[in-house]
Design a protein around this motif. Structure first.
Motif, short mmCIF file in Angstrom:
data_model
loop_
_atom_site.label_atom_id
_atom_site.label_comp_id
_atom_site.label_asym_id
_atom_site.label_seq_id
_atom_site.Cartn_x
_atom_site.Cartn_y
_atom_site.Cartn_z
N ALA A 187 0.83 -1.20 0.00
CA ALA A 187 0.00 0.00 0.00
C ALA A 187 0.87 1.25 0.00
N ASN A 188 1.98 1.21 0.71
CA ASN A 188 2.89 2.35 0.74
C ASN A 188 3.51 2.58 -0.64
N ASN A 198 3.57 5.77 -5.88
CA ASN A 198 3.47 5.76 -7.34
C ASN A 198 2.40 6.71 -7.87
N LEU A 199 1.70 7.39 -6.98
CA LEU A 199 0.68 8.34 -7.43
C LEU A 199 1.33 9.55 -8.10
N LYS A 200 0.62 10.16 -9.04
CA LYS A 200 1.15 11.35 -9.71
C LYS A 200 1.26 12.52 -8.74
N GLN A 201 0.31 12.59 -7.82
CA GLN A 201 0.31 13.66 -6.82
C GLN A 201 0.22 13.03 -5.43
N LEU A 222 -3.96 18.34 20.37
CA LEU A 222 -3.16 19.16 21.27
C LEU A 222 -1.80 19.40 20.63
N GLY A 223 -1.16 20.46 21.06
CA GLY A 223 0.16 20.76 20.54
C GLY A 223 1.16 19.67 20.90
N GLY A 224 2.06 19.38 19.97
CA GLY A 224 3.09 18.37 20.20
C GLY A 224 3.23 17.44 19.01
N ARG A 225 3.95 16.35 19.23
CA ARG A 225 4.23 15.39 18.15
C ARG A 225 3.08 14.41 17.97
N TRP A 226 2.72 14.18 16.73
CA TRP A 226 1.72 13.19 16.35
C TRP A 226 2.28 12.36 15.21
N ASN A 227 1.89 11.09 15.17
CA ASN A 227 2.15 10.23 14.01
C ASN A 227 0.80 10.02 13.33
N ILE A 228 0.74 10.36 12.06
CA ILE A 228 -0.52 10.21 11.33
C ILE A 228 -0.36 9.08 10.31
N THR A 229 -1.38 8.23 10.26
CA THR A 229 -1.43 7.14 9.28
C THR A 229 -2.76 7.24 8.55
N VAL A 230 -2.68 7.41 7.24
CA VAL A 230 -3.88 7.46 6.41
C VAL A 230 -3.86 6.22 5.53
N LYS A 279 -10.80 2.29 -5.98
CA LYS A 279 -10.93 1.36 -7.11
C LYS A 279 -10.15 0.06 -6.84
N ASP A 280 -10.41 -0.57 -5.71
CA ASP A 280 -9.81 -1.84 -5.30
C ASP A 280 -8.29 -1.79 -5.16
N GLN A 281 -7.74 -0.63 -5.06
CA GLN A 281 -6.31 -0.46 -4.84
C GLN A 281 -6.11 0.17 -3.45
N LYS A 282 -5.20 -0.41 -2.65
CA LYS A 282 -4.98 0.10 -1.29
C LYS A 282 -3.78 1.04 -1.27
N TYR A 283 -3.91 2.08 -0.45
CA TYR A 283 -2.87 3.09 -0.31
C TYR A 283 -2.60 3.34 1.17
N LEU A 284 -1.37 3.72 1.47
CA LEU A 284 -0.98 4.00 2.85
C LEU A 284 -0.03 5.18 2.87
#
Length: 151
Positions: free
Chosen positions: A57-58, A63-66, A126-134, A139-144
């Motif tokens: 997925a990563n 490989n995305l254009k944007q 809140l202010g500070g460090r965060w780890n974000i995972t989207v 279209k049946d393709q997974k992204y991370l």
């Protein structure tokens, strides 16, 4: 009976006191409720088995254009998906992980507005460090997408 004090007795007494202090310190640190620690995930062995899917997925997201874009605004975090994707067909979730406090962690489903972005409200962050995972599928393709950010 009188104990004769000499340098040998002093050295032995110092060692016994030092070892006693170290044992007290280790036991009190190990049993203190104030110093409890948590694993990042309780089921980390199961999570490890899903790791190859995350790698794929990563790769797909790279490989995305944007790229996926994250902007900090007055309203909160604005997560903008690539313009090549139809926003109504995007499904997935956003997970925000706070390394310093697991009570602040939260997950939300992706609901993209007509303007092709998802807004994470300022009041939840809140202010500070965060780890974000989207993680999303289109279209049946997974992204991370993963990123560390300071809010």
């Amino acid at each position: 009976m009188k104990i004769k004090m000499n340098w040998g007795f002093g050295v032995v007494a110092a060692f016994v006191l030092f070892i006693g202090f170290i044992l007290y310190f280790v036991i009190s640190m190990g049993t203190s409720k104030n110093l409890e620690y948590d694993l990042v995930s309780k089921d980390y062995y199961k999570d490890e088995l899903k790791f190859q899917d995350q790698i794929n997925a990563n790769k797909n997201s790279k490989n995305l254009k944007q790229d996926l874009t994250i902007l900090k605004t007055k309203e909160g975090l604005k997560i903008m998906f690539p313009k090549e994707m139809e926003t109504k067909k995007i499904e997935g979730k956003v997970f925000l992980y706070r390394p310093s406090n697991k009570q602040l962690d939260f997950e939300t489903p992706i609901v993209v507005s007509d303007s092709s972005y998802l807004l994470m409200p300022d009041k939840r962050l809140l202010g500070g460090r965060w780890n974000i995972t989207v993680s999303w599928s289109y279209k049946d393709q997974k992204y991370l997408f993963k990123k560390e950010l300071f809010y």
